[in-house]
Design a protein around this motif. Structure first.
Motif, PDB file in Angstrom:
ATOM      1  N   SER A 159       0.836  -1.192   0.000  1.00 16.57           N
ATOM      2  CA  SER A 159       0.000   0.000   0.000  1.00 16.57           C
ATOM      3  C   SER A 159       0.874   1.246   0.000  1.00 16.57           C
ATOM      4  CB  SER A 159      -0.928  -0.003   1.220  1.00 16.57           C
ATOM      5  OG  SER A 159      -1.810  -1.107   1.168  1.00 16.57           O
ATOM      6  N   GLN A 160       0.325   2.322  -0.550  1.00 16.90           N
ATOM      7  CA  GLN A 160       1.059   3.576  -0.658  1.00 16.90           C
ATOM      8  C   GLN A 160       0.107   4.723  -0.324  1.00 16.90           C
ATOM      9  OE1 GLN A 160       4.301   3.882  -1.491  1.00 16.90           O
ATOM     10  NE2 GLN A 160       4.372   6.115  -1.442  1.00 16.90           N
ATOM     11  N   LEU A 161       0.596   5.701   0.442  1.00 18.49           N
ATOM     12  CA  LEU A 161      -0.210   6.869   0.766  1.00 18.49           C
ATOM     13  C   LEU A 161      -0.298   7.775  -0.454  1.00 18.49           C
ATOM     14  CD1 LEU A 161      -1.750   8.372   2.999  1.00 18.49           C
ATOM     15  CD2 LEU A 161       0.380   9.576   3.536  1.00 18.49           C
ATOM     16  N   PHE A 162      -1.528   8.054  -0.895  1.00 21.19           N
ATOM     17  CA  PHE A 162      -1.730   8.861  -2.100  1.00 21.19           C
ATOM     18  C   PHE A 162      -3.017   9.669  -1.939  1.00 21.19           C
ATOM     19  CE2 PHE A 162      -3.528   9.229  -6.477  1.00 21.19           C
ATOM     20  CZ  PHE A 162      -2.573  10.091  -6.985  1.00 21.19           C
ATOM     21  N   MET A 163      -2.905  10.988  -2.032  1.00 21.22           N
ATOM     22  CA  MET A 163      -4.055  11.886  -1.916  1.00 21.22           C
ATOM     23  C   MET A 163      -4.805  11.682  -0.603  1.00 21.22           C
ATOM     24  SD  MET A 163      -3.913  13.663  -4.767  1.00 21.22           S
ATOM     25  CE  MET A 163      -5.539  14.357  -5.033  1.00 21.22           C
ATOM     26  N   GLY A 164      -4.040  11.407   0.461  1.00 19.55           N
ATOM     27  CA  GLY A 164      -4.644  11.247   1.766  1.00 19.55           C
ATOM     28  C   GLY A 164      -5.244   9.889   2.038  1.00 19.55           C
ATOM     29  N   GLU A 165      -5.078   8.943   1.109  1.00 20.65           N
ATOM     30  CA  GLU A 165      -5.638   7.614   1.280  1.00 20.65           C
ATOM     31  C   GLU A 165      -4.566   6.560   1.053  1.00 20.65           C
ATOM     32  OE1 GLU A 165      -8.946   7.041  -1.262  1.00 20.65           O
ATOM     33  OE2 GLU A 165     -10.093   8.759  -0.498  1.00 20.65           O
ATOM     34  N   PRO A 172      -1.476   1.082  -9.873  1.00 19.27           N
ATOM     35  CA  PRO A 172      -1.865   2.362  -9.282  1.00 19.27           C
ATOM     36  C   PRO A 172      -2.990   2.997 -10.101  1.00 19.27           C
ATOM     37  CG  PRO A 172       0.103   2.647 -10.586  1.00 19.27           C
ATOM     38  CD  PRO A 172      -0.216   1.183 -10.623  1.00 19.27           C
ATOM     39  N   PRO A 173      -3.684   3.988  -9.568  1.00 19.08           N
ATOM     40  CA  PRO A 173      -4.701   4.698 -10.352  1.00 19.08           C
ATOM     41  C   PRO A 173      -4.067   5.486 -11.491  1.00 19.08           C
ATOM     42  CG  PRO A 173      -4.355   5.774  -8.238  1.00 19.08           C
ATOM     43  CD  PRO A 173      -3.596   4.475  -8.187  1.00 19.08           C
TER      44      PRO A 173
END
Length: 231
Positions: A159-165, A172-173
């Motif tokens: 998991s990776q922190l991205f845009m607060g999530e 990835p998105p």
């Protein structure tokens, strides 16, 4: 050096300054023992290939050997450098195509010599790679091929922190890379990209206008020549 080769000393100076002012690159020099050397050597290999392409179809032994050394060192850091071999073929094929388009096709003898040079560059690069890759020294053919297969299917199931999530990064998105570049790259990159597109459009428009002018001038010359012969 690559920018200076393609655009002159001023372009090389700007590229050097931009690289020095890029936090991700500058910071990683001090703690990333693989990605930064790979990035530097990849650009070195591209520089050598572009320099050699200026001699196509008669690439000198010196240029070919220099490019092979640079490609081998790139492969010695990371097996992903194998793509440089593809760049070699695409770049030289593009140069040959451009020369043919401009009415200067290469002779059969030059083509044979160029293909021979390209083929001989591969084992030289491979030997340099083996010299700096202990696993490849054990099995010079099978271990690099196995490493390439593993790298082509390399996963990152974390998991990776991205845009607060917290999101999964495999895959990835679609917005991940644009946002990543927007956050981490200095603003002058985007200004330079915009200016570059504008200059490219102006250059293209200028070339079209010049071509139309040349066609019109040729037509006038033919009319005047016809009138002269009629008189």
């Amino acid at each position: 050096r690559l920018a200076a080769l393609m655009g002159g000393v001023r372009a090389g100076t700007l590229a050097m300054a931009a690289l020095a002012l890029t936090p991700m690159y500058y910071g990683h020099q001090f703690n990333n023992s693989k990605d930064i050397p790979f990035a530097a050597l990849l650009i070195w290999a591209l520089y050598a290939l572009v320099a050699a392409s200026r001699e196509v179809p008669r690439v000198s032994v010196k240029r070919a050997f220099y490019a092979a050394i640079a490609m081998g060192l790139t492969l010695g850091v990371r097996v992903g450098g194998v793509f440089v071999l593809g760049y070699l073929g695409l770049l030289w094929l593009g140069v040959l195509t451009l020369q043919w388009w401009r009415g200067r096709p290469a002779s059969l003898a030059d083509l044979v010599r160029l293909v021979t040079t390209m083929v001989l560059m591969i084992p030289v690069a491979w030997l340099v790679m083996i010299a700096f890759w202990p696993a490849a020294q054990v099995a010079p053919l099978t271990h690099p091929i196995e490493a390439f297969r593993t790298a082509s299917h390399f996963g990152f199931p974390y998991s990776q922190l991205f845009m607060g999530e917290s999101i999964r990064t495999d895959p990835p998105p679609l917005s991940y890379i644009p946002v990543w570049f927007g956050v981490l790259l200095p603003e002058f990159y985007f200004v330079a990209a915009l200016v570059g597109v504008m200059l490219l459009a102006l250059r293209w428009k200028e070339r079209r206008s010049r071509r139309a002018y040349d066609i019109e001038g040729d037509a006038i010359d033919r009319v005047l020549a016809a009138q002269g012969s009629a008189h």
